[in-house]
Design a protein around this motif. Structure first.
Motif, mmCIF file in Angstrom:
data_model
loop_
_atom_site.group_PDB
_atom_site.id
_atom_site.type_symbol
_atom_site.label_atom_id
_atom_site.label_comp_id
_atom_site.label_asym_id
_atom_site.label_seq_id
_atom_site.Cartn_x
_atom_site.Cartn_y
_atom_site.Cartn_z
ATOM 1 N N GLY A 98 0.069 -1.512 0.256
ATOM 2 C CA GLY A 98 -0.349 0.056 -0.200
ATOM 3 C C GLY A 98 0.387 1.584 -0.045
ATOM 4 N N ALA A 99 0.384 1.980 1.076
ATOM 5 C CA ALA A 99 1.246 3.644 1.048
ATOM 6 C C ALA A 99 3.013 3.112 1.573
ATOM 7 C CB ALA A 99 0.608 4.391 2.025
ATOM 8 N N LEU B 112 8.135 -1.576 2.661
ATOM 9 C CA LEU B 112 9.201 -0.209 2.552
ATOM 10 C C LEU B 112 9.802 0.557 3.147
ATOM 11 C CD1 LEU B 112 9.651 1.577 -0.140
ATOM 12 C CD2 LEU B 112 8.031 2.982 0.480
ATOM 13 N N ILE B 113 9.292 0.604 4.776
ATOM 14 C CA ILE B 113 9.694 1.516 5.702
ATOM 15 C C ILE B 113 10.952 1.140 6.432
ATOM 16 C CG2 ILE B 113 9.064 1.957 8.124
ATOM 17 C CD1 ILE B 113 8.083 4.009 5.900
ATOM 18 N N LEU B 114 10.783 -1.034 6.291
ATOM 19 C CA LEU B 114 12.017 -1.610 6.994
ATOM 20 C C LEU B 114 12.966 -1.619 5.434
ATOM 21 C CD1 LEU B 114 9.495 -5.126 7.585
ATOM 22 C CD2 LEU B 114 10.904 -3.469 9.377
ATOM 23 N N ALA B 115 12.427 -2.395 4.173
ATOM 24 C CA ALA B 115 13.774 -1.398 3.404
ATOM 25 C C ALA B 115 14.077 -0.268 3.403
ATOM 26 C CB ALA B 115 12.793 -1.565 2.264
ATOM 27 N N MET B 116 14.170 0.618 4.016
ATOM 28 C CA MET B 116 15.236 1.942 4.476
ATOM 29 C C MET B 116 15.906 1.861 5.791
ATOM 30 S SD MET B 116 11.613 4.650 3.340
ATOM 31 C CE MET B 116 12.170 5.806 4.828
ATOM 32 N N ALA B 117 15.141 0.791 6.925
ATOM 33 C CA ALA B 117 15.852 1.056 7.745
ATOM 34 C C ALA B 117 16.601 -0.838 7.845
ATOM 35 C CB ALA B 117 14.897 0.146 9.059
ATOM 36 N N ARG B 118 16.718 -1.189 6.668
ATOM 37 C CA ARG B 118 17.688 -2.280 6.770
ATOM 38 C C ARG B 118 18.007 -2.509 4.951
ATOM 39 N NH1 ARG B 118 18.095 -6.130 11.042
ATOM 40 N NH2 ARG B 118 17.604 -4.322 12.505
ATOM 41 N N PRO B 119 18.776 -1.577 4.677
ATOM 42 C CA PRO B 119 19.111 -2.067 3.184
ATOM 43 C C PRO B 119 20.170 -3.610 3.099
ATOM 44 C CG PRO B 119 20.819 -0.310 4.083
ATOM 45 C CD PRO B 119 19.853 -1.111 4.954
ATOM 46 N N ASN B 120 20.504 -3.862 3.454
ATOM 47 C CA ASN B 120 21.277 -5.052 3.043
ATOM 48 C C ASN B 120 20.210 -6.447 2.794
ATOM 49 O OD1 ASN B 120 20.801 -4.802 6.042
ATOM 50 N ND2 ASN B 120 21.732 -6.367 6.711
ATOM 51 N N ILE B 121 18.955 -5.888 3.541
ATOM 52 C CA ILE B 121 18.130 -7.526 2.968
ATOM 53 C C ILE B 121 17.101 -6.879 1.598
ATOM 54 C CG2 ILE B 121 16.109 -8.426 4.261
ATOM 55 C CD1 ILE B 121 16.711 -7.080 6.516
ATOM 56 N N LYS B 122 16.745 -7.932 1.249
ATOM 57 C CA LYS B 122 16.037 -8.217 -0.354
ATOM 58 C C LYS B 122 14.841 -8.312 -0.281
ATOM 59 C CE LYS B 122 15.375 -8.579 -4.465
ATOM 60 N NZ LYS B 122 15.586 -7.466 -5.451
ATOM 61 N N PHE B 123 14.093 -6.608 -0.619
ATOM 62 C CA PHE B 123 12.670 -6.776 -0.541
ATOM 63 C C PHE B 123 11.603 -7.283 -1.805
ATOM 64 C CE2 PHE B 123 14.431 -4.678 4.049
ATOM 65 C CZ PHE B 123 12.992 -5.280 4.916
ATOM 66 N N TYR B 124 11.085 -7.792 -1.705
ATOM 67 C CA TYR B 124 9.751 -7.643 -2.848
ATOM 68 C C TYR B 124 8.202 -7.105 -1.625
ATOM 69 C CZ TYR B 124 13.373 -10.876 -4.617
ATOM 70 O OH TYR B 124 14.350 -12.132 -4.486
ATOM 71 N N PHE C 162 3.444 4.871 -6.548
ATOM 72 C CA PHE C 162 4.123 6.073 -5.673
ATOM 73 C C PHE C 162 4.633 5.016 -5.497
ATOM 74 C CE2 PHE C 162 3.875 5.139 -0.378
ATOM 75 C CZ PHE C 162 4.481 6.445 -0.740
ATOM 76 N N LEU C 163 4.737 3.545 -5.048
ATOM 77 C CA LEU C 163 5.788 2.862 -4.381
ATOM 78 C C LEU C 163 7.513 2.971 -4.988
ATOM 79 C CD1 LEU C 163 4.567 -0.252 -2.962
ATOM 80 C CD2 LEU C 163 4.899 1.464 -1.188
ATOM 81 N N ASN C 164 7.340 2.236 -6.901
ATOM 82 C CA ASN C 164 8.660 2.916 -7.579
ATOM 83 C C ASN C 164 9.072 4.346 -7.915
ATOM 84 O OD1 ASN C 164 9.327 0.601 -9.207
ATOM 85 N ND2 ASN C 164 6.622 0.508 -9.785
ATOM 86 N N ASN D 239 17.419 -2.486 -2.485
ATOM 87 C CA ASN D 239 17.205 -3.487 -1.967
ATOM 88 C C ASN D 239 15.855 -4.073 -2.041
ATOM 89 O OD1 ASN D 239 16.825 -1.634 -0.311
ATOM 90 N ND2 ASN D 239 16.594 -2.996 1.422
ATOM 91 N N VAL D 240 15.196 -3.298 -3.102
ATOM 92 C CA VAL D 240 13.195 -2.589 -3.447
ATOM 93 C C VAL D 240 13.079 -3.485 -4.599
ATOM 94 C CG1 VAL D 240 11.365 -1.777 -2.966
ATOM 95 C CG2 VAL D 240 13.230 -1.167 -1.652
ATOM 96 N N GLU D 241 12.228 -4.580 -4.965
ATOM 97 C CA GLU D 241 11.841 -5.205 -5.555
ATOM 98 C C GLU D 241 10.747 -5.245 -5.642
ATOM 99 O OE1 GLU D 241 11.503 -8.984 -9.156
ATOM 100 O OE2 GLU D 241 13.431 -8.627 -7.728
ATOM 101 N N ILE D 242 9.264 -4.421 -6.724
ATOM 102 C CA ILE D 242 7.887 -4.470 -6.225
ATOM 103 C C ILE D 242 7.630 -4.473 -7.405
ATOM 104 C CG2 ILE D 242 6.042 -1.814 -6.252
ATOM 105 C CD1 ILE D 242 8.564 -0.211 -5.428
ATOM 106 N N LEU D 243 6.868 -5.215 -7.139
ATOM 107 C CA LEU D 243 6.176 -6.442 -8.190
ATOM 108 C C LEU D 243 4.219 -6.426 -7.741
ATOM 109 C CD1 LEU D 243 7.000 -9.538 -6.703
ATOM 110 C CD2 LEU D 243 7.837 -8.766 -8.596
ATOM 111 N N CYS D 244 4.014 -5.083 -9.065
ATOM 112 C CA CYS D 244 2.146 -5.153 -9.263
ATOM 113 C C CYS D 244 1.597 -6.798 -9.376
ATOM 114 C CB CYS D 244 2.033 -4.582 -10.266
ATOM 115 S SG CYS D 244 0.929 -3.660 -10.733
#
Length: 194
Positions: free
Chosen positions: A70-71, A76-88, A99-101, A111-116
């Motif tokens: 969502g927003a 997304l917040i966790l990905a900002m806090a932990r850039p060493n972890i891969k987030f989908y 928005f997320l992109n 470290n972020v991949e967004i899947l629509c």
């Protein structure tokens, strides 16, 4: 301020700067695209803190999938806090994916991949931890995420007052409930379900 005391969370040094930029983007996009009903500074700060509070008790993971981001909460917040972890970040609504992109590119979150997509249609990833906040009940969420999990996958669901009845319906084991306050419970299912 809610985000003043974060030393015990072991977050990235640029987290507060990224959070400030995230808040600005969310407030701008949120008004235009109706992304969130909570656009006041204190409410965004509370949602950010709610998202990262779990870093007090979860172990480290190499990969995390957030369902219905969502927003931006919590994935997304966790990905900002932990850039060493891969987030989908798995989000089916195109407006929210845009928005997320935009946030991902603005904050250079490599470290972020967004899947629509809807999570039940995602087949080509396996993750160590699955998170979700306010998407659906626990039993259905476990079923919907079966193709991105394996026997070692853990789960972290941000839950409210209906948690006890959901646990009974889901018939899960190896879990603990962490109560943050009267409104927020975290359901942490470690190393899969039986």
């Amino acid at each position: 301020m809610v985000l003043d005391n974060l030393e015990d969370l072991n977050i990235d040094k640029d987290f507060l700067k990224k959070s400030k930029k995230f808040k600005e983007i969310l407030q701008h996009w949120g008004r235009v695209h109706n992304l969130s009903a909570e656009l006041e500074d204190i409410k965004i700060d509370n949602n950010i803190y709610d998202s990262i509070y779990v870093l007090k008790f979860i172990k480290n993971y190499a990969s995390i999938a957030d369902i219905g981001t969502g927003a931006g909460y919590p994935g997304l917040i966790l990905a900002m806090a932990r850039p060493n972890i891969k987030f989908y970040l798995i989000e089916p609504r195109a407006k929210r994916v845009a928005f997320l992109n935009f946030v991902k590119n603005s904050l250079k979150l490599e470290n972020v991949e967004i899947l629509c997509n809807r999570v039940e249609y995602v087949k080509d990833i396996k993750v160590e931890l699955i998170t979700s906040r306010a998407v659906t009940n626990t039993a259905l969420l476990l079923n919907l995420t079966k193709d991105i999990s394996d026997e070692n996958t853990s789960y972290l669901f941000y839950k409210g007052s209906m948690l006890e009845s959901e646990l009974e319906e889901a018939k899960i084991y190896n879990y603990k409930i962490i109560k943050k306050d009267e409104k927020r419970n975290y359901l942490y299912i470690n190393k899969g379900v039986k």
